[in-house]
Design a protein around this motif. Structure first.
Motif, PDB file in Angstrom:
ATOM      1  N   MET A  64       0.852  -1.179   0.000  1.00  0.00           N
ATOM      2  CA  MET A  64       0.000   0.000   0.000  1.00  0.00           C
ATOM      3  C   MET A  64       0.893   1.236   0.000  1.00  0.00           C
ATOM      4  O   MET A  64       1.740   1.406   0.882  1.00  0.00           O
ATOM      5  CB  MET A  64      -0.923   0.040   1.217  1.00  0.00           C
ATOM      6  N   ALA A  65       0.707   2.089  -1.013  1.00  0.00           N
ATOM      7  CA  ALA A  65       1.503   3.310  -1.141  1.00  0.00           C
ATOM      8  C   ALA A  65       0.674   4.499  -0.687  1.00  0.00           C
ATOM      9  O   ALA A  65      -0.445   4.708  -1.158  1.00  0.00           O
ATOM     10  CB  ALA A  65       1.955   3.494  -2.584  1.00  0.00           C
ATOM     11  N   ILE A  66       1.242   5.267   0.245  1.00  0.00           N
ATOM     12  CA  ILE A  66       0.602   6.501   0.701  1.00  0.00           C
ATOM     13  C   ILE A  66       1.216   7.653  -0.090  1.00  0.00           C
ATOM     14  O   ILE A  66       2.425   7.876  -0.042  1.00  0.00           O
ATOM     15  CB  ILE A  66       0.815   6.716   2.208  1.00  0.00           C
ATOM     16  N   SER A  67       0.407   8.360  -0.826  1.00  0.00           N
ATOM     17  CA  SER A  67       0.909   9.423  -1.675  1.00  0.00           C
ATOM     18  C   SER A  67       0.099  10.692  -1.465  1.00  0.00           C
ATOM     19  O   SER A  67      -0.947  10.683  -0.809  1.00  0.00           O
ATOM     20  CB  SER A  67       0.872   8.991  -3.151  1.00  0.00           C
ATOM     21  N   GLY A  68       0.580  11.766  -2.056  1.00  0.00           N
ATOM     22  CA  GLY A  68      -0.087  13.056  -1.934  1.00  0.00           C
ATOM     23  C   GLY A  68       0.915  14.185  -2.021  1.00  0.00           C
ATOM     24  O   GLY A  68       2.132  13.955  -2.018  1.00  0.00           O
TER      25      GLY A  68
END
Length: 610
Positions: A64-68
């Motif tokens: 799971m990649a947390i991006s922003g």
């Protein structure tokens, strides 16, 4: 190929972990000020939310990649999932296999790789992984060596296994290799969960892709739950992510697959240019990606059903272990940490070689300046003799601050390692003390040998051995003093300023510049706390006390002696009976500063673990 590992229970399935957050919110609150960490001070904006009602889920066998965008709350969310920010400071829930997370327990079974590497630059890649494996795994040296060898192969680090990590001033391995070493340090105990902050930061596209391919392989083959933060991944990296959590201003704008994100963008009426990264485009259009309640409920219901099935099939359920269980006993921890610290000291030229050279040159130079001054009974020579003792102590006590950078570097790594339950703080303090004992004995011997005989101090072997013992105790006191304040101060500049000021105060109140009887009563306590007072008296007792002191003439006018050593000690208020009790007091200072260092480090470590 999977890493060899020690199974908790023979024949059991590998433990797998589902991590969930429900309505998770976090805002800036009162922080401990680093300059005076014993006091609570609030930050500028108490009502600034970093995260707002975050709902997400990370599953085993997936990335799971947390991006922003920058400031979206990516690293903060990862720190909460890793237990670095305790659940008590957030609102909402963080669940592991359906149970509320216990930060202390979870840090032991997971691996958390921060964005800034906390590695010893003077250790090689293999040594770094070996010490991590020996500290975090039970079993023999050969077991740890087998794990490290396989890990080096899996991480692609075999060709640099014997190369030092390096730093900005001393070139070592590349940035991509250093990042893989950081990942390897948290893989040695084969965690079921791996959380990595910006694994591709500062790397070229090829190195970044290799890192993500390695993580993808671990997720699939070993069933690890992997969560990472990433800012601007390339096309090939993006395709390796199973889920993407898109954050903006602390709010979730998307949680699901890349394909679902693309469909939602098109459904919202956006046209994605052919050569534009879907995630980059989504970050620009976050305002139109509000999560629909119906979709969130449907995803949540299906996830709960899968959770129950996975938990039912998984015999190694997550349990909240209140008591920290260490992989090794205290003696073995001290042994391993002592070996690691010895390697670092011997390879730190500024500390080892320079300290040895300083002791030899200091002894020779002082010996030639004060040559044979003790055998001159002229009146003006007595003050010179006492001045030699005072300056020797000033030289010895002020020349050990070069250990401050090493202590500060160790403290940073200590906080991370102890928060993960790698070893006890007490083991670190004991090992640090034991390693410095022989090193500082060599320093004391190299200083005392030339200066004692050149100055013409009492020419007996027992007098020399006592002088050597006092010098050894002085450098040990100074080292313990520096270690204590290195645990307290926030940085090198503050440390040197504080230590220099206190050493100057100790010299002032030693009794050399101003007699004890002439000191104001409200300052008399500083006389007894002075690190100069007790060795200064020991030097004078050794030279002017005993049977030889009764016959040693200190002031001679026209062939007539009117001041002997015994009388001079009485004038100075020094009692010969303090010869050994002063050594006991100095030993108390050494142990006291070490104990204070332990308590400060324990408080710092506890604040990280709560």
């Amino acid at each position: 190929m999977e890493l060899p590992r020690i199974a908790p229970n023979s024949g059991s399935l590998r433990a797998r972990y589902i991590i969930e957050t429900k309505n998770l919110s976090y805002k800036l609150c009162g922080q401990i000020d680093e300059l005076n960490w014993l006091l609570w001070k609030k930050t500028a904006d108490d009502n600034a939310y970093i995260l707002r009602k975050v709902n997400c889920e990370a599953r085993p066998g997936e990335i799971m990649a947390i991006s922003g965008p920058s400031g979206a709350g990516k690293s903060t969310l990862l720190e909460i999932l890793a237990g670095v920010i305790p659940p008590s400071r957030v609102s909402g829930e963080v669940l592991v296999n359906g149970q509320p997370i216990n930060a202390r327990c979870f840090r032991r079974l997971s691996g958390y790789v921060a964005q800034d590497e906390a590695l010893f630059p003077l250790l090689t890649v293999k040594e770094t992984l070996m010490y991590s494996a020996r500290l975090r795994l039970p079993g023999s040296f050969h077991t740890a060596a087998a794990i490290v060898q396989e890990l080096l192969k899996q991480l692609g680090l075999e060709h640099v296994a014997n190369v030092r990590i390096g730093s900005e001033s001393n070139r070592g391995i590349s940035g991509g290799e250093k990042r893989r070493v950081s990942v390897g340090v948290d893989l040695v105990h084969d965690p079921g969960v791996l959380l990595i902050d910006e694994p591709t930061s500062g790397l070229d596209s090829a190195s970044a892709l290799n890192i993500i391919l390695l993580l993808k392989s671990m997720a699939i083959k070993q069933g690890k739950t992997i969560v990472l933060t990433i800012h601007q991944p390339g096309f090939r990296i993006l395709e390796l992510f199973d889920k993407i959590l898109l954050l903006s201003n602390g709010t979730v704008h998307h949680h699901g697959s890349l394909l679902l994100l693309e469909q939602r963008l098109r459904f919202a009426g956006h046209f994605i240019p052919r050569h534009v990264n879907v995630l980059e485009f989504a970050i620009e259009m976050t305002e139109s990606l509000a999560m629909e309640d119906s979709e969130a409920r449907e995803t949540e219901n299906s996830a709960e059903a899968q959770d129950e099935e996975l938990t039912r099939r998984n015999p190694n359920r997550y349990t909240n272990i209140e008591e920290t269980i260490y992989a090794n006993g205290r003696f073995k921890e001290v042994l391993i940490l002592g070996q690691r610290f010895s390697h670092i000291i011997c390879r730190t030229n500024q500390l080892f070689a320079a300290r040895i050279l300083q002791a030899v040159l200091g002894g020779v130079v002082l010996g030639t300046i004060f040559m044979d001054v003790m055998n001159d009974s002229k009146r003006h020579k007595l003050q010179t003799q006492i001045g030699f003792f005072a300056y020797s102590l000033a030289f010895l006590l002020s020349s050990t601050t070069e250990g401050l950078p090493i202590f500060l570097q160790e403290r940073r790594i200590l906080k991370r390692e102890t928060s993960k339950g790698a070893y006890r703080v007490s083991s670190y303090v004991v090992s640090n003390t034991l390693v410095f004992l022989p090193f500082l004995l060599v320093v004391a011997l190299l200083y005392s040998t030339p200066v004692y005989w050149l100055v013409g101090l009492r020419r007996t072997m027992d007098g020399f051995l006592y002088f050597l013992l006092v010098v050894w105790m002085v450098v040990l006191m100074s080292n313990s003093f520096v270690a204590c304040f290195s645990a307290l101060v926030p940085n090198f500049i503050m440390g040197t300023s504080l230590i220099a000021g206190l050493v100057g105060s100790f010299l002032l109140f030693s009794g050399y510049f101003i007699a004890k009887d002439d000191m104001p009563k409200y300052w008399i306590f500083m006389h007894y706390l002075s690190l100069f007072k007790y060795p200064f008296e020991c030097f004078m007792i050794n030279e002017y006390g005993g049977e030889e002191g009764k016959r040693k003439c200190l002031k001679n006018i026209e062939g007539s002696c009117y001041l002997y050593g015994e009388e001079f000690l009485k004038q100075q208020g020094v009692e010969e009976s303090n010869k050994w009790s002063n050594l006991a007091v100095m030993t108390g200072f050494i142990l006291g500063y070490r104990l204070l260092c332990f308590l400060i480090l324990l408080c710092r470590s506890y604040r990280t673990r709560i």
